[in-house]
Design a protein around this motif. Structure first.
Motif, PDB file in Angstrom:
ATOM      1  N   GLU A  23       0.832  -1.207   0.000  1.00 42.32           N
ATOM      2  CA  GLU A  23       0.000   0.000   0.000  1.00 42.32           C
ATOM      3  C   GLU A  23       0.862   1.249   0.000  1.00 42.32           C
ATOM      4  OE1 GLU A  23      -3.850   1.893   2.400  1.00 42.32           O
ATOM      5  OE2 GLU A  23      -2.777   0.164   3.226  1.00 42.32           O
ATOM      6  N   VAL A  24       1.925   1.238   0.776  1.00 42.98           N
ATOM      7  CA  VAL A  24       2.847   2.374   0.790  1.00 42.98           C
ATOM      8  C   VAL A  24       3.526   2.506  -0.570  1.00 42.98           C
ATOM      9  CG1 VAL A  24       5.010   3.236   1.766  1.00 42.98           C
ATOM     10  CG2 VAL A  24       3.221   2.354   3.275  1.00 42.98           C
ATOM     11  N   SER A  27       1.129   4.082  -3.039  1.00 49.83           N
ATOM     12  CA  SER A  27       0.944   5.508  -2.762  1.00 49.83           C
ATOM     13  C   SER A  27       2.144   6.324  -3.232  1.00 49.83           C
ATOM     14  CB  SER A  27       0.719   5.714  -1.261  1.00 49.83           C
ATOM     15  OG  SER A  27       0.533   7.079  -0.956  1.00 49.83           O
ATOM     16  N   ALA A  30       2.162   6.799  -6.962  1.00 49.55           N
ATOM     17  CA  ALA A  30       1.127   7.714  -7.437  1.00 49.55           C
ATOM     18  C   ALA A  30       1.458   9.176  -7.141  1.00 49.55           C
ATOM     19  CB  ALA A  30      -0.212   7.348  -6.792  1.00 49.55           C
ATOM     20  N   HIS A  31       2.541   9.429  -6.429  1.00 49.02           N
ATOM     21  CA  HIS A  31       2.906  10.802  -6.069  1.00 49.02           C
ATOM     22  C   HIS A  31       3.351  11.566  -7.317  1.00 49.02           C
ATOM     23  CE1 HIS A  31       5.135  14.146  -4.245  1.00 49.02           C
ATOM     24  NE2 HIS A  31       4.395  13.934  -3.172  1.00 49.02           N
ATOM     25  N   ALA A 298      -4.213   5.565   6.188  1.00 47.10           N
ATOM     26  CA  ALA A 298      -4.578   6.735   5.378  1.00 47.10           C
ATOM     27  C   ALA A 298      -3.907   7.994   5.924  1.00 47.10           C
ATOM     28  CB  ALA A 298      -6.091   6.904   5.352  1.00 47.10           C
ATOM     29  N   LEU A 301      -0.120   7.816   5.103  1.00 45.50           N
ATOM     30  CA  LEU A 301       0.147   8.066   3.688  1.00 45.50           C
ATOM     31  C   LEU A 301      -0.046   9.539   3.335  1.00 45.50           C
ATOM     32  CD1 LEU A 301      -1.486   4.914   2.058  1.00 45.50           C
ATOM     33  CD2 LEU A 301       0.937   5.363   2.474  1.00 45.50           C
ATOM     34  N   GLN A 302      -0.997  10.192   3.968  1.00 47.17           N
ATOM     35  CA  GLN A 302      -1.178  11.625   3.728  1.00 47.17           C
ATOM     36  C   GLN A 302       0.053  12.404   4.185  1.00 47.17           C
ATOM     37  OE1 GLN A 302      -4.775  13.271   5.375  1.00 47.17           O
ATOM     38  NE2 GLN A 302      -4.143  15.368   5.033  1.00 47.17           N
ATOM     39  N   GLY A 305       3.013  11.653   1.834  1.00 45.71           N
ATOM     40  CA  GLY A 305       2.909  12.394   0.581  1.00 45.71           C
ATOM     41  C   GLY A 305       3.250  13.863   0.754  1.00 45.71           C
TER      42      GLY A 305
END
Length: 327
Positions: A23-24, A27, A30-31, A298, A301-302, A305
């Motif tokens: 998952e990390v 993410s 997708a940055h 979540a 990850l926020q 990012g």
């Protein structure tokens, strides 16, 4: 934050090693920075053995880090920034932090841990399991029911977690006191400062251990501090097991100085079968899960990012660890 010798210089894209999970990795890919992500989940490979092109490391407090050598291991020359999933950083060797930015997951689990603490407080005050009726006779039995209103909650440490607890305790009309290492913010209305840890223990009906583990805090909650406790104190530890001297804790419970202990953390984890704390009356042990919530990843990850965006822009990173203080 990079130099001409940076491994990013050839492509303009940072090389990020992900030691957390898929998952990390997804993410990160997708940055907008479009980093080159290398997933390394192999538990057999020491986590400090990184590809030479590594610029950023996203890691977690794995068993591998506990086996890190005392002397500095060879790290990639271009490693600029380490981000860890956890708020606590005591598991990582100092040499991993030296010479580069080191950020942690501070505050991500604060809400979940605060809810866990409030559940423990309410469980003690209300005793819901004792209120359940199973027949007509038990309906007529009316056990005593306590209240949190008017009780004093002590917070040992006053970072993101204990501040989140203080906000919730205010809603139950509790008096909140806190003891912290740093200077007190006079504008804070959630808690009042205690003169000392001893004064905090003496005044509190409930006390939450919510501070980082450092050389200064290891076994801070010892026999002397527990002896200062208000009789019947309920101690809740959601920080690290090593902050509490467990032998002194057992003695204080047996002597009746403490009324109860709720431990989400112990030393070691898990405690071996037959450990005295398992049989100790008034002790509730949970398997280091106070941080767990559907929103944890979540939130992490926020923050990850946002930090990656700041890193690419050469802006300050959030949740930087003060390596001198250890948190």
């Amino acid at each position: 934050m990079t130099s001409s010798s940076s491994p990013r210089s050839a492509t303009g894209r940072p090389v990020v090693v992900n030691q957390v999970d898929a998952e990390v990795g997804a993410s990160l890919r997708a940055h907008p920075a479009e980093p080159v992500v290398i997933d390394l989940y192999d538990a057999e490979t020491p986590p400090w053995e990184l590809p030479e092109e590594t610029e950023v490391l996203v890691t977690r407090p794995s068993i591998g880090w506990r086996k890190a050598p005392q002397e500095a291991a060879a790290l990639p020359a271009g490693l600029r920034w380490v981000q860890t999933l956890s708020a606590g950083v005591e598991i990582y060797p100092r040499w991993l932090m030296d010479g580069r930015a080191f950020t942690c997951g501070r505050g991500v689990a604060a809400g979940a841990i605060a809810e866990y603490v409030m559940a423990a407080l309410l469980d003690h005050a209300k005793g819901f399991r004792d209120l359940v009726v199973r027949d007509e006779a038990s309906w007529k039995t009316r056990p005593e029911i306590g209240s949190l209103s008017g009780k004093t909650l002590g917070l040992l440490g006053y970072g993101a977690i204990n501040q989140a607890i203080a906000r919730r305790a205010q809603g139950f009309e509790m008096t909140v006191l806190a003891s912290r290492r740093g200077a007190w913010d006079a504008s804070d209305t959630l808690a009042a400062p205690a003169a000392s840890p001893e004064a905090l223990f003496a005044a509190s009906d409930y006390l939450v251990v919510g501070m980082p583990l450092t050389d200064a805090t290891r076994h801070m909650v010892n026999a002397a501090l527990l002896a200062a406790a208000k009789p019947g104190l309920v101690l809740i530890n959601v920080a690290r097991g090593e902050i509490v001297d467990q032998e002194a804790l057992c003695a204080a419970l047996e002597a009746g100085q403490l009324g109860r202990a709720v431990l989400d953390v112990t030393t070691p984890e898990p405690l071996p079968d037959g450990h005295p704390l398992y049989a100790q009356a008034g002790v509730t042990i949970t398997p280091h899960i106070s941080w767990v919530s559907p929103d944890f990843m979540a939130g992490f990850l926020q923050d990850l990012g946002s930090n990656l965006s700041a890193y690419m822009a050469g802006a300050p990173l959030m949740n930087l660890v003060d390596t001198d203080r250890g948190y």
